[in-house]
Design a protein around this motif. Structure first.
Motif, PDB file in Angstrom:
ATOM      1  N   TYR A 105       8.472  34.417  95.546  1.00 42.20           N
ATOM      2  CA  TYR A 105       9.654  34.931  94.845  1.00 42.20           C
ATOM      3  C   TYR A 105       9.445  34.690  93.353  1.00 42.20           C
ATOM      4  O   TYR A 105       8.990  33.614  92.945  1.00 42.20           O
ATOM      5  CB  TYR A 105      10.923  34.223  95.327  1.00 42.20           C
ATOM      6  CG  TYR A 105      12.223  34.877  94.894  1.00 42.20           C
ATOM      7  CD1 TYR A 105      12.982  35.611  95.797  1.00 42.20           C
ATOM      8  CD2 TYR A 105      12.687  34.766  93.596  1.00 42.20           C
ATOM      9  CE1 TYR A 105      14.172  36.217  95.420  1.00 42.20           C
ATOM     10  CE2 TYR A 105      13.872  35.368  93.188  1.00 42.20           C
ATOM     11  CZ  TYR A 105      14.614  36.098  94.111  1.00 42.20           C
ATOM     12  OH  TYR A 105      15.785  36.706  93.727  1.00 42.20           O
ATOM     13  N   LEU A 106       9.799  35.689  92.531  1.00 46.36           N
ATOM     14  CA  LEU A 106       9.668  35.579  91.077  1.00 46.36           C
ATOM     15  C   LEU A 106      11.050  35.581  90.433  1.00 46.36           C
ATOM     16  O   LEU A 106      11.826  36.527  90.612  1.00 46.36           O
ATOM     17  CB  LEU A 106       8.856  36.749  90.513  1.00 46.36           C
ATOM     18  CG  LEU A 106       7.492  37.046  91.125  1.00 46.36           C
ATOM     19  CD1 LEU A 106       6.813  38.176  90.355  1.00 46.36           C
ATOM     20  CD2 LEU A 106       6.608  35.813  91.125  1.00 46.36           C
ATOM     21  N   LEU A 107      11.344  34.543  89.662  1.00 47.83           N
ATOM     22  CA  LEU A 107      12.639  34.416  88.985  1.00 47.83           C
ATOM     23  C   LEU A 107      12.413  34.171  87.501  1.00 47.83           C
ATOM     24  O   LEU A 107      11.712  33.226  87.125  1.00 47.83           O
ATOM     25  CB  LEU A 107      13.430  33.247  89.583  1.00 47.83           C
ATOM     26  CG  LEU A 107      14.674  32.784  88.815  1.00 47.83           C
ATOM     27  CD1 LEU A 107      15.770  33.843  88.896  1.00 47.83           C
ATOM     28  CD2 LEU A 107      15.193  31.458  89.362  1.00 47.83           C
ATOM     29  N   GLY A 108      13.003  35.041  86.660  1.00 47.23           N
ATOM     30  CA  GLY A 108      12.940  34.784  85.234  1.00 47.23           C
ATOM     31  C   GLY A 108      12.493  35.980  84.419  1.00 47.23           C
ATOM     32  O   GLY A 108      12.283  37.074  84.939  1.00 47.23           O
ATOM     33  N   LEU A 157       6.762  29.884  97.999  1.00 46.32           N
ATOM     34  CA  LEU A 157       6.482  29.660  96.577  1.00 46.32           C
ATOM     35  C   LEU A 157       7.539  30.352  95.725  1.00 46.32           C
ATOM     36  O   LEU A 157       7.784  31.551  95.884  1.00 46.32           O
ATOM     37  CB  LEU A 157       5.100  30.200  96.206  1.00 46.32           C
ATOM     38  CG  LEU A 157       3.885  29.380  96.654  1.00 46.32           C
ATOM     39  CD1 LEU A 157       2.607  30.196  96.436  1.00 46.32           C
ATOM     40  CD2 LEU A 157       3.810  28.066  95.884  1.00 46.32           C
ATOM     41  N   LEU A 158       8.146  29.596  94.833  1.00 43.85           N
ATOM     42  CA  LEU A 158       9.130  30.130  93.893  1.00 43.85           C
ATOM     43  C   LEU A 158       8.608  29.884  92.481  1.00 43.85           C
ATOM     44  O   LEU A 158       8.470  28.747  92.054  1.00 43.85           O
ATOM     45  CB  LEU A 158      10.485  29.439  94.082  1.00 43.85           C
ATOM     46  CG  LEU A 158      11.551  29.689  93.006  1.00 43.85           C
ATOM     47  CD1 LEU A 158      11.921  31.162  92.955  1.00 43.85           C
ATOM     48  CD2 LEU A 158      12.790  28.822  93.272  1.00 43.85           C
ATOM     49  N   PHE A 159       8.295  30.964  91.768  1.00 44.61           N
ATOM     50  CA  PHE A 159       7.829  30.854  90.389  1.00 44.61           C
ATOM     51  C   PHE A 159       9.007  31.127  89.458  1.00 44.61           C
ATOM     52  O   PHE A 159       9.651  32.175  89.562  1.00 44.61           O
ATOM     53  CB  PHE A 159       6.695  31.841  90.117  1.00 44.61           C
ATOM     54  CG  PHE A 159       5.460  31.549  90.918  1.00 44.61           C
ATOM     55  CD1 PHE A 159       4.643  30.474  90.600  1.00 44.61           C
ATOM     56  CD2 PHE A 159       5.117  32.342  92.007  1.00 44.61           C
ATOM     57  CE1 PHE A 159       3.505  30.193  91.351  1.00 44.61           C
ATOM     58  CE2 PHE A 159       3.977  32.069  92.757  1.00 44.61           C
ATOM     59  CZ  PHE A 159       3.168  30.992  92.423  1.00 44.61           C
ATOM     60  N   VAL A 160       9.289  30.171  88.566  1.00 44.31           N
ATOM     61  CA  VAL A 160      10.455  30.252  87.694  1.00 44.31           C
ATOM     62  C   VAL A 160       9.984  30.348  86.244  1.00 44.31           C
ATOM     63  O   VAL A 160       9.345  29.426  85.725  1.00 44.31           O
ATOM     64  CB  VAL A 160      11.369  29.025  87.882  1.00 44.31           C
ATOM     65  CG1 VAL A 160      12.614  29.161  87.014  1.00 44.31           C
ATOM     66  CG2 VAL A 160      11.755  28.869  89.350  1.00 44.31           C
ATOM     67  N   ALA A 161      10.327  31.465  85.605  1.00 47.54           N
ATOM     68  CA  ALA A 161       9.880  31.729  84.234  1.00 47.54           C
ATOM     69  C   ALA A 161      11.086  31.819  83.308  1.00 47.54           C
ATOM     70  O   ALA A 161      11.464  32.898  82.851  1.00 47.54           O
ATOM     71  CB  ALA A 161       9.062  33.020  84.193  1.00 47.54           C
TER      72      ALA A 161
END
Length: 245
Positions: A105-108, A157-161
């Motif tokens: 998941y992509l957040l940001g 996996l959660l990538f937080v930008a």
């Protein structure tokens, strides 16, 4: 092995070892935090924001992100194998996710950037499952719904930008509610992966002057770069002049 630098823990791991560590965290389950620590974040944590230092100490994996941290390791006599940057770690983990079947998941970032980054990643890594994206320009009263949506989609996996330290603090506020996920703060990585921002040329990366390339492409960063000499002086003062914190 984990060492302390200016009262912050950092794992003495190579890129390959860091990827394996994340794989172990995914297998173990539970909410897990990964921080890619650069000099700017560490200086802020030690000198300005002690809550941030607490978050660094809570992380399950802290990597040496940036040549400044690697240099500091040499100064203190606890050298790190190599730098493990947020974007490089993300790309290696996404590659592993495609092979292992982990959901991502992509957040940001700005509206549209996470979606474009997801498209680029799925093209580059066939089989990758990006189960959701969310831009970073949301209001505080929208966070509960966003967290529930992430939980329902069940990424490993959660990538937080969201930029440091906002992303680390967002992860800390919500990771327990999300549950079984490894959350990684990755700064401006989505902008680079989506193609909106060019990364420094490979020769600059190899010469360990990627910071200079970023400054040339984004001159407005010069104020942030002023932290680097302050960080270097703090390290020298603490470890070479015998003034332990």
């Amino acid at each position: 092995m984990r060492v302390k630098l200016l009262n912050a823990p950092i794992d003495c791991l190579s890129m390959d070892q860091s990827v394996e560590r994340v794989a172990e965290l995914i297998s173990a389950g539970g909410p897990r935090r990964v921080i890619t620590l650069n000099p700017e974040i560490l200086y802020r944590a030690v000198q300005v924001d002690h809550d941030l230092l607490e978050l660094i100490n809570k992380a399950d994996l802290v990597t040496a992100d940036g040549e400044g941290i690697v240099w500091a390791g040499r100064v203190t006599g606890t050298p790190f194998p190599e730098r493990v940057t947020g974007i490089d770690l993300m790309l290696r983990l996404v590659d592993r996710a495609a092979a292992e079947g982990w959901k991502v998941y992509l957040l940001g970032a700005a509206p549209g950037v996470a979606e474009d980054a997801a498209k680029q990643l799925t093209r580059r890594f066939p089989g990758l499952q990006v189960v959701g994206t969310q831009h970073g320009y949301f209001k505080s009263d929208e966070e509960v719904a966003i967290v529930q949506s992430i939980k329902q989609k069940g990424p490993q996996l959660l990538f937080v930008a969201l930029g440091a330290p906002a992303q680390e603090k967002w992860i800390d506020r919500h990771i327990e509610s999300i549950g079984h996920v490894v959350a990684v703060g990755v700064g401006g990585s989505f902008d680079v992966i989506s193609g909106r921002v060019a990364r420094a040329p490979l020769w600059m990366q190899k010469l360990k002057i990627e910071w200079l390339g970023r400054l040339i492409s984004e001159p407005s960063r010069w104020r942030r770069m002023l932290v680097l000499p302050k960080f270097a002086w703090l390290v020298l003062k603490t470890y070479r002049l015998g003034r332990k914190l």
